[in-house]
Design a protein around this motif. Structure first.
Motif, PDB file in Angstrom:
ATOM      1  N   ILE A 170       0.865  -1.173   0.000  1.00  0.00           N
ATOM      2  CA  ILE A 170       0.000   0.000   0.000  1.00  0.00           C
ATOM      3  C   ILE A 170       0.906   1.229   0.000  1.00  0.00           C
ATOM      4  O   ILE A 170       1.705   1.414   0.914  1.00  0.00           O
ATOM      5  CB  ILE A 170      -0.920   0.034   1.239  1.00  0.00           C
ATOM      6  CG1 ILE A 170      -1.687  -1.277   1.358  1.00  0.00           C
ATOM      7  CG2 ILE A 170      -1.861   1.241   1.160  1.00  0.00           C
ATOM      8  CD1 ILE A 170      -2.326  -1.485   2.720  1.00  0.00           C
ATOM      9  N   GLY A 171       0.791   2.016  -1.041  1.00  0.00           N
ATOM     10  CA  GLY A 171       1.610   3.215  -1.174  1.00  0.00           C
ATOM     11  C   GLY A 171       0.751   4.402  -1.565  1.00  0.00           C
ATOM     12  O   GLY A 171      -0.481   4.347  -1.515  1.00  0.00           O
ATOM     13  N   SER A 172       1.397   5.454  -2.009  1.00  0.00           N
ATOM     14  CA  SER A 172       0.683   6.696  -2.346  1.00  0.00           C
ATOM     15  C   SER A 172      -0.273   6.519  -3.522  1.00  0.00           C
ATOM     16  O   SER A 172      -1.240   7.269  -3.646  1.00  0.00           O
ATOM     17  CB  SER A 172       1.683   7.811  -2.648  1.00  0.00           C
ATOM     18  OG  SER A 172       2.467   7.462  -3.776  1.00  0.00           O
ATOM     19  N   LYS A 173      -0.036   5.526  -4.354  1.00  0.00           N
ATOM     20  CA  LYS A 173      -0.889   5.293  -5.517  1.00  0.00           C
ATOM     21  C   LYS A 173      -1.946   4.217  -5.269  1.00  0.00           C
ATOM     22  O   LYS A 173      -2.630   3.792  -6.185  1.00  0.00           O
ATOM     23  CB  LYS A 173      -0.039   4.953  -6.727  1.00  0.00           C
ATOM     24  CG  LYS A 173       0.819   6.128  -7.175  1.00  0.00           C
ATOM     25  CD  LYS A 173       1.572   5.807  -8.445  1.00  0.00           C
ATOM     26  CE  LYS A 173       2.250   6.995  -9.033  1.00  0.00           C
ATOM     27  NZ  LYS A 173       3.306   7.597  -8.319  1.00  0.00           N
ATOM     28  N   GLY A 174      -2.049   3.755  -4.025  1.00  0.00           N
ATOM     29  CA  GLY A 174      -3.076   2.761  -3.693  1.00  0.00           C
ATOM     30  C   GLY A 174      -2.499   1.380  -3.457  1.00  0.00           C
ATOM     31  O   GLY A 174      -1.329   1.232  -3.090  1.00  0.00           O
ATOM     32  N   LEU A 175      -3.325   0.368  -3.699  1.00  0.00           N
ATOM     33  CA  LEU A 175      -2.964  -1.024  -3.435  1.00  0.00           C
ATOM     34  C   LEU A 175      -2.270  -1.659  -4.629  1.00  0.00           C
ATOM     35  O   LEU A 175      -2.667  -1.439  -5.772  1.00  0.00           O
ATOM     36  CB  LEU A 175      -4.217  -1.853  -3.143  1.00  0.00           C
ATOM     37  CG  LEU A 175      -5.103  -1.416  -1.978  1.00  0.00           C
ATOM     38  CD1 LEU A 175      -6.336  -2.301  -1.915  1.00  0.00           C
ATOM     39  CD2 LEU A 175      -4.343  -1.481  -0.684  1.00  0.00           C
ATOM     40  N   THR A 176      -1.262  -2.446  -4.335  1.00  0.00           N
ATOM     41  CA  THR A 176      -0.613  -3.285  -5.336  1.00  0.00           C
ATOM     42  C   THR A 176      -0.575  -4.685  -4.773  1.00  0.00           C
ATOM     43  O   THR A 176      -0.179  -4.882  -3.625  1.00  0.00           O
ATOM     44  CB  THR A 176       0.828  -2.805  -5.626  1.00  0.00           C
ATOM     45  OG1 THR A 176       0.783  -1.469  -6.120  1.00  0.00           O
ATOM     46  CG2 THR A 176       1.517  -3.696  -6.644  1.00  0.00           C
ATOM     47  N   TYR A 177      -0.997  -5.648  -5.572  1.00  0.00           N
ATOM     48  CA  TYR A 177      -0.910  -7.047  -5.176  1.00  0.00           C
ATOM     49  C   TYR A 177       0.149  -7.747  -5.996  1.00  0.00           C
ATOM     50  O   TYR A 177       0.239  -7.557  -7.208  1.00  0.00           O
ATOM     51  CB  TYR A 177      -2.255  -7.761  -5.399  1.00  0.00           C
ATOM     52  CG  TYR A 177      -3.308  -7.370  -4.405  1.00  0.00           C
ATOM     53  CD1 TYR A 177      -3.351  -7.960  -3.147  1.00  0.00           C
ATOM     54  CD2 TYR A 177      -4.249  -6.397  -4.719  1.00  0.00           C
ATOM     55  CE1 TYR A 177      -4.310  -7.600  -2.223  1.00  0.00           C
ATOM     56  CE2 TYR A 177      -5.220  -6.025  -3.802  1.00  0.00           C
ATOM     57  CZ  TYR A 177      -5.245  -6.631  -2.560  1.00  0.00           C
ATOM     58  OH  TYR A 177      -6.183  -6.273  -1.643  1.00  0.00           O
ATOM     59  N   GLY A 178       0.961  -8.547  -5.318  1.00  0.00           N
ATOM     60  CA  GLY A 178       1.922  -9.394  -5.997  1.00  0.00           C
ATOM     61  C   GLY A 178       3.341  -8.882  -5.945  1.00  0.00           C
ATOM     62  O   GLY A 178       3.601  -7.676  -5.973  1.00  0.00           O
ATOM     63  N   TRP A 179       4.258  -9.850  -5.858  1.00  0.00           N
ATOM     64  CA  TRP A 179       5.682  -9.544  -5.787  1.00  0.00           C
ATOM     65  C   TRP A 179       6.170  -8.857  -7.051  1.00  0.00           C
ATOM     66  O   TRP A 179       6.851  -7.829  -6.992  1.00  0.00           O
ATOM     67  CB  TRP A 179       6.462 -10.836  -5.534  1.00  0.00           C
ATOM     68  CG  TRP A 179       7.913 -10.632  -5.281  1.00  0.00           C
ATOM     69  CD1 TRP A 179       8.511 -10.431  -4.067  1.00  0.00           C
ATOM     70  CD2 TRP A 179       8.974 -10.623  -6.243  1.00  0.00           C
ATOM     71  NE1 TRP A 179       9.869 -10.288  -4.226  1.00  0.00           N
ATOM     72  CE2 TRP A 179      10.185 -10.406  -5.551  1.00  0.00           C
ATOM     73  CE3 TRP A 179       9.020 -10.776  -7.628  1.00  0.00           C
ATOM     74  CZ2 TRP A 179      11.415 -10.344  -6.185  1.00  0.00           C
ATOM     75  CZ3 TRP A 179      10.251 -10.710  -8.262  1.00  0.00           C
ATOM     76  CH2 TRP A 179      11.421 -10.495  -7.541  1.00  0.00           C
ATOM     77  N   GLN A 180       5.828  -9.411  -8.207  1.00  0.00           N
ATOM     78  CA  GLN A 180       6.322  -8.859  -9.472  1.00  0.00           C
ATOM     79  C   GLN A 180       5.782  -7.451  -9.711  1.00  0.00           C
ATOM     80  O   GLN A 180       6.531  -6.552 -10.120  1.00  0.00           O
ATOM     81  CB  GLN A 180       5.959  -9.769 -10.656  1.00  0.00           C
ATOM     82  CG  GLN A 180       6.584  -9.317 -11.973  1.00  0.00           C
ATOM     83  CD  GLN A 180       8.110  -9.352 -11.946  1.00  0.00           C
ATOM     84  OE1 GLN A 180       8.711 -10.381 -11.617  1.00  0.00           O
ATOM     85  NE2 GLN A 180       8.751  -8.239 -12.291  1.00  0.00           N
TER      86      GLN A 180
END
Length: 142
Positions: free
Chosen positions: A60-70
């Protein structure tokens, strides 16, 4: 009252001493040091080795949610191109909360020193012991 304060101080000291000797916390501090060293030599892939290599990794960063290692690796590469963009990273680990034998919640502060402008913020990470290794399974950095 004085006796209660003294007992409280001894209790707090005992807790601090016990957590300082916690082998899991020591190992997690080593993981964070490994991460720091990888970043500071410009090796994002080695930095990402401290994360759970799974499609279920949550960032979870400034641009929202990211799922996954890659996807998380790709975002790091885009946001911090090259050594100049990466700069020198420093951590201050503020809180360690044991959630179970195989889970910790860690809060800290990060600081990035760069010639193109410094950045700083806080993070909270959830680490789990997976196959005997501590891995970051969720990261909220701001």
């Amino acid at each position: 009252m004085r006796k209660l304060l003294l007992s409280t101080a001894i209790f707090i000291s005992a807790i601090a001493s016990a957590s300082a000797q916690d082998p899991a916390e020591t190992r997690i501090r080593q993981v964070m040091q490994t991460q720091l060293e990888a970043w500071n030599r410009g090796d994002i892939v080695a930095f990402m080795d401290t994360y759970w290599k799974s499609d279920s990794l949550l960032f979870i960063g400034s641009k929202g949610l990211t799922y996954g290692w890659q996807a998380t690796l790709d975002n790091y590469k885009k946001a911090y191109p090259g050594k100049e963009g990466m700069g020198q990273l420093a951590f201050k680990l503020l809180e360690f909360k044991k959630l179970g034998n195989d889970a910790y919640f860690v809060v800290g502060k990060w600081q990035l020193t760069r010639t193109i402008g410094n950045l700083d913020g806080h993070f909270s990470i959830l680490l789990r012991r997976i196959n005997g290794e501590w891995k970051i399974v969720a990261d909220h950095s701001s």
